[in-house]
Design an enzyme around this catalytic site. Structure first.
Site, PDB file in Angstrom:
ATOM      1  N   GLU A  50      12.694 -13.175  -0.214  1.00 26.99           N
ATOM      2  CA  GLU A  50      11.414 -13.021   0.499  1.00 26.99           C
ATOM      3  C   GLU A  50      11.605 -12.432   1.887  1.00 26.99           C
ATOM      4  O   GLU A  50      12.494 -12.859   2.638  1.00 26.99           O
ATOM      5  CB  GLU A  50      10.750 -14.411   0.599  1.00 26.99           C
ATOM      6  CG  GLU A  50       9.297 -14.379   0.303  1.00 26.99           C
ATOM      7  CD  GLU A  50       8.988 -13.734  -1.054  1.00 26.99           C
ATOM      8  OE1 GLU A  50       8.690 -12.514  -1.068  1.00 26.99           O
ATOM      9  OE2 GLU A  50       9.050 -14.427  -2.062  1.00 26.99           O
ATOM     10  N   HIS A  51      10.765 -11.498   2.242  1.00 22.92           N
ATOM     11  CA  HIS A  51      10.776 -10.851   3.567  1.00 22.92           C
ATOM     12  C   HIS A  51      12.118 -10.174   3.830  1.00 22.92           C
ATOM     13  O   HIS A  51      12.593 -10.186   4.962  1.00 22.92           O
ATOM     14  CB  HIS A  51      10.497 -11.867   4.680  1.00 22.92           C
ATOM     15  CG  HIS A  51       9.047 -12.245   4.802  1.00 22.92           C
ATOM     16  ND1 HIS A  51       8.120 -11.483   5.471  1.00 22.92           N
ATOM     17  CD2 HIS A  51       8.371 -13.317   4.332  1.00 22.92           C
ATOM     18  CE1 HIS A  51       6.932 -12.074   5.415  1.00 22.92           C
ATOM     19  NE2 HIS A  51       7.048 -13.186   4.721  1.00 22.92           N
ATOM     20  N   SER A 146       0.525  -9.584  -4.719  1.00 28.11           N
ATOM     21  CA  SER A 146       0.524  -8.152  -4.468  1.00 28.11           C
ATOM     22  C   SER A 146      -0.676  -7.397  -5.045  1.00 28.11           C
ATOM     23  O   SER A 146      -0.539  -6.325  -5.633  1.00 28.11           O
ATOM     24  CB  SER A 146       1.829  -7.542  -4.995  1.00 28.11           C
ATOM     25  OG  SER A 146       1.961  -6.276  -4.467  1.00 28.11           O
ATOM     26  N   ASP A 191       6.902  -4.323  -3.671  1.00 32.62           N
ATOM     27  CA  ASP A 191       5.679  -4.485  -4.470  1.00 32.62           C
ATOM     28  C   ASP A 191       5.362  -3.218  -5.259  1.00 32.62           C
ATOM     29  O   ASP A 191       5.040  -3.263  -6.450  1.00 32.62           O
ATOM     30  CB  ASP A 191       4.497  -4.824  -3.558  1.00 32.62           C
ATOM     31  CG  ASP A 191       4.782  -6.033  -2.697  1.00 32.62           C
ATOM     32  OD1 ASP A 191       5.778  -6.729  -2.975  1.00 32.62           O
ATOM     33  OD2 ASP A 191       4.022  -6.277  -1.738  1.00 32.62           O
TER      34      ASP A 191
HETATM   35  P1  ADP Z   1      -1.843  -9.535  -1.557  1.00 34.59           P
HETATM   36  O1  ADP Z   1      -0.863 -10.627  -1.297  1.00 34.59           O
HETATM   37  O2  ADP Z   1      -2.729  -9.894  -2.719  1.00 34.59           O
HETATM   38  O3  ADP Z   1      -1.254  -8.185  -1.661  1.00 34.59           O
HETATM   39  P2  ADP Z   1      -3.074  -8.493   0.881  1.00 34.59           P
HETATM   40  O4  ADP Z   1      -3.612  -9.272   2.021  1.00 34.59           O
HETATM   41  O5  ADP Z   1      -1.904  -7.629   1.117  1.00 34.59           O
HETATM   42  O6  ADP Z   1      -2.802  -9.558  -0.282  1.00 34.59           O
HETATM   43  O7  ADP Z   1      -4.233  -7.554   0.282  1.00 34.59           O
HETATM   44  C1  ADP Z   1      -5.455  -8.086  -0.115  1.00 34.59           C
HETATM   45  C2  ADP Z   1      -6.540  -7.046   0.017  1.00 34.59           C
HETATM   46  O8  ADP Z   1      -6.430  -6.076  -1.049  1.00 34.59           O
HETATM   47  C3  ADP Z   1      -7.941  -7.618  -0.154  1.00 34.59           C
HETATM   48  O9  ADP Z   1      -8.436  -8.145   1.060  1.00 34.59           O
HETATM   49  C4  ADP Z   1      -8.730  -6.384  -0.612  1.00 34.59           C
HETATM   50  O10 ADP Z   1      -9.086  -5.577   0.478  1.00 34.59           O
HETATM   51  C5  ADP Z   1      -7.711  -5.617  -1.447  1.00 34.59           C
HETATM   52  N1  ADP Z   1      -7.895  -5.929  -2.870  1.00 34.59           N
HETATM   53  C6  ADP Z   1      -7.067  -6.585  -3.690  1.00 34.59           C
HETATM   54  N2  ADP Z   1      -7.569  -6.680  -4.951  1.00 34.59           N
HETATM   55  C7  ADP Z   1      -8.769  -6.079  -4.928  1.00 34.59           C
HETATM   56  C8  ADP Z   1      -9.805  -5.853  -5.894  1.00 34.59           C
HETATM   57  N3  ADP Z   1      -9.705  -6.288  -7.136  1.00 34.59           N
HETATM   58  N4  ADP Z   1     -10.893  -5.193  -5.498  1.00 34.59           N
HETATM   59  C9  ADP Z   1     -10.999  -4.742  -4.235  1.00 34.59           C
HETATM   60  N5  ADP Z   1     -10.081  -4.934  -3.292  1.00 34.59           N
HETATM   61  C10 ADP Z   1      -8.979  -5.588  -3.612  1.00 34.59           C
HETATM   62 MG    MG Z   2      -0.240  -7.117  -0.117  1.00 31.81          MG
END
Ligand code: ADP
Ligand code: MG
Length: 458
Positions: A50-51, A146, A191
């Site tokens: 991680e990281h 991700s 990712d």
């Molecule tokens: P993760 O750990 O899931 O990658 P992040 O904080 O990096 O989390 O990204 C999350 C962001 O990705 C959400 O706030 C949104 O803007 C976008 N996102 C993820 N899935 C969707 C989806 N199904 N529809 C629209 N936006 C999405």
């Molecule tokens: Mg992310």
């Protein structure tokens, strides 16, 4: 293994026919035509490491079944129209060259635009085709599985196909890694790489520079279970993630300076190890010798490096970390070197399968969680509670997965104990919470190594 080429084009598998048929109908209703193609990119669960991808070190993830799917059709009006099946995400329209990606207020379509812009720039597309897009995502958002990169990857492959650019999966992974940085997060590439390079039935060791994915066959008799703490952590909206990236960079630069290396060129703890030519264990000793455990003030960092506070912005900081005044250096670097070592040990146990393989893998996962919690400070109370509960419920190991600060844990569970495990975690973590109890189905599940990104035809 043969060099992986472009993402495959496959017929929609029968268990997904209903979903894709619904998506096609919704697309038709919205745009008045059938989609020309479907693109699918999966989320992932990181088993260990991680990281450390952004420090240059190998990680060990596998793709999950949850994904981002895009139905798309090209248009000849140079317009982008982006719509989401989820009504809480409103439509976005723009000309193909008339948008900006707002780092200060990341919205869902900005992630699409990252992939679009990245591929347009990489392929030097003069006049990108217009696009009608309808997106559907099943990866829990901001939960460490991700969703953001699955979206960027799905956008990147959609844009490449719409403009007849044939990019290999590796090239797409690399383009999507740097272009997700347009949203502001300084990610390392795990990712996007696993989203493209995953293969069903196997986890992967992902190495960087050059990018390489090697199969890791997981031992029989165990399953990996994902459990969501239901604490959302949006990585682009807050600086925590980039603060860690910058702290690692500064740790590398301070050590490089005191070892007489060209510290300005050195940006990764992994590159520092290569330059010094010593083992990960020895790097741990060097960190203890050269960095103090207390946080560093900005003044102290500047003095050590011999730069002004303004110069530090150029040499080491980023947009949303440029005003930081304190930096935790020792503990971040100590985490990175020990975590990088745990990844290789995890891989070796999977390869060699000693008699106590499962116990060893569990211990490595627990040590990874402890390091994330105590040295990297990227856990949270709910994740600490959840991982402990998973151990109490019979897991051999349990750790936060993804960037942390919230999101999911991954646990190694003997297959024979799976049902009892799920029952115990459900009653211990979900049933007694009104906000979590309605979300058990999408928050607590066993997972198998899934396939990487593909195009689908219906
Ligand atoms: P993760 O750990 O899931 O990658 P992040 O904080 O990096 O989390 O990204 C999350 C962001 O990705 C959400 O706030 C949104 O803007 C976008 N996102 C993820 N899935 C969707 C989806 N199904 N529809 C629209 N936006 C999405
Ligand atoms: Mg992310």
């Amino acid at each position: 293994m043969a060099e992986p080429g472009a993402p495959a084009v496959k017929p929609v598998p029968s268990h997904l026919t209903d979903r894709f048929t619904r998506l096609r109908e919704s697309f038709k209703q919205k745009y008045g035509t059938d989609p020309e193609f479907f693109a699918r990119a999966p989320g992932r669960v990181n088993l260990i490491g991680e990281h450390i991808d952004y420090c240059g070190y190998a990680v060990l993830p596998m793709a999950i079944e949850q994904d981002i799917v895009i139905a798309a059709a090209t248009t000849d009006d140079q317009k982008l129209t982006l719509a989401n099946v989820d009504p809480s995400f409103s439509d976005f329209t723009s000309t193909v060259d008339g948008f900006t990606i707002d780092k200060s207020q990341p919205r869902w379509f900005h992630y699409f635009l990252c992939g679009f812009k990245g591929v347009v720039e990489h392929c030097k597309i003069d006049k990108p085709s217009g696009l009608n897009v309808l997106l559907e995502g099943t990866v829990p958002k901001s939960s460490g599985l991700s969703s953001s990169s699955a979206l960027v990857c799905c956008s990147g492959m959609t844009t490449a196909r719409a403009n007849n650019c044939s990019l290999s999966k590796k090239e797409l992974a690399e383009v999507c890694t740097w272009c997700e940085r347009y949203i502001g997060t300084e990610g390392g590439g795990m990712d996007q790489s696993i989203s493209f390079l995953a293969e069903a039935g196997t986890a992967k060791l992902i190495e960087f520079n050059p990018l390489k994915a090697t199969d890791v066959s997981l031992p029989d008799g165990v399953v990996f279970v994902i459990s969501n703490s239901c604490v959302e952590a949006n990585k682009a909206a807050f600086a925590h993630y980039n603060v860690r990236v910058v702290e690692c960079r500064l740790a590398a630069q301070l050590i490089a300076k005191s070892k007489g290396l060209d510290w300005r060129k050195l940006r990764k703890l992994g590159d520092l190890q290569s330059a010094l030519g010593v083992s990960l264990e020895e790097m741990g000793v060097i960190v203890d010798q050269l960095l103090h455990k207390d946080p560093y003030s900005r003044e102290e960092v500047c003095k050590e490096l011999g730069v002004t506070s303004e110069e530090l912005q150029d040499t080491s900081l980023s947009q949303n970390t440029k005003d930081l005044t304190t930096f935790q250096l020792h503990d971040r670097a100590a985490h990175v070197y020990s975590e990088a070592d745990r990844v290789f040990k995890f891989k070796a146990v999977c390869d060699e399968k000693p008699a106590d393989a499962l116990v060893q893998l569990g211990q490595l996962m627990n040590a990874s969680h402890a390091s994330c919690r105590d040295l990297y400070n990227c856990s949270c109370a709910e994740l600490d509670q959840l991982t402990q509960l998973c151990i109490d419920a019979g897991a051999l190991g349990s750790r936060l997965t993804g960037a942390g600060f919230g999101g999911c844990a991954v646990s190694l569970v003997p297959a024979a104990k799976l049902q009892d495990f799920l029952k115990a975690v459900q009653s211990g973590f979900y049933d007694n919470s009104p906000t979590r109890s309605t979300r058990v189905a999408e928050s607590l599940f066993a997972t198998q190594p899934g396939d990487g990104a593909t195009f689908f035809t219906l």
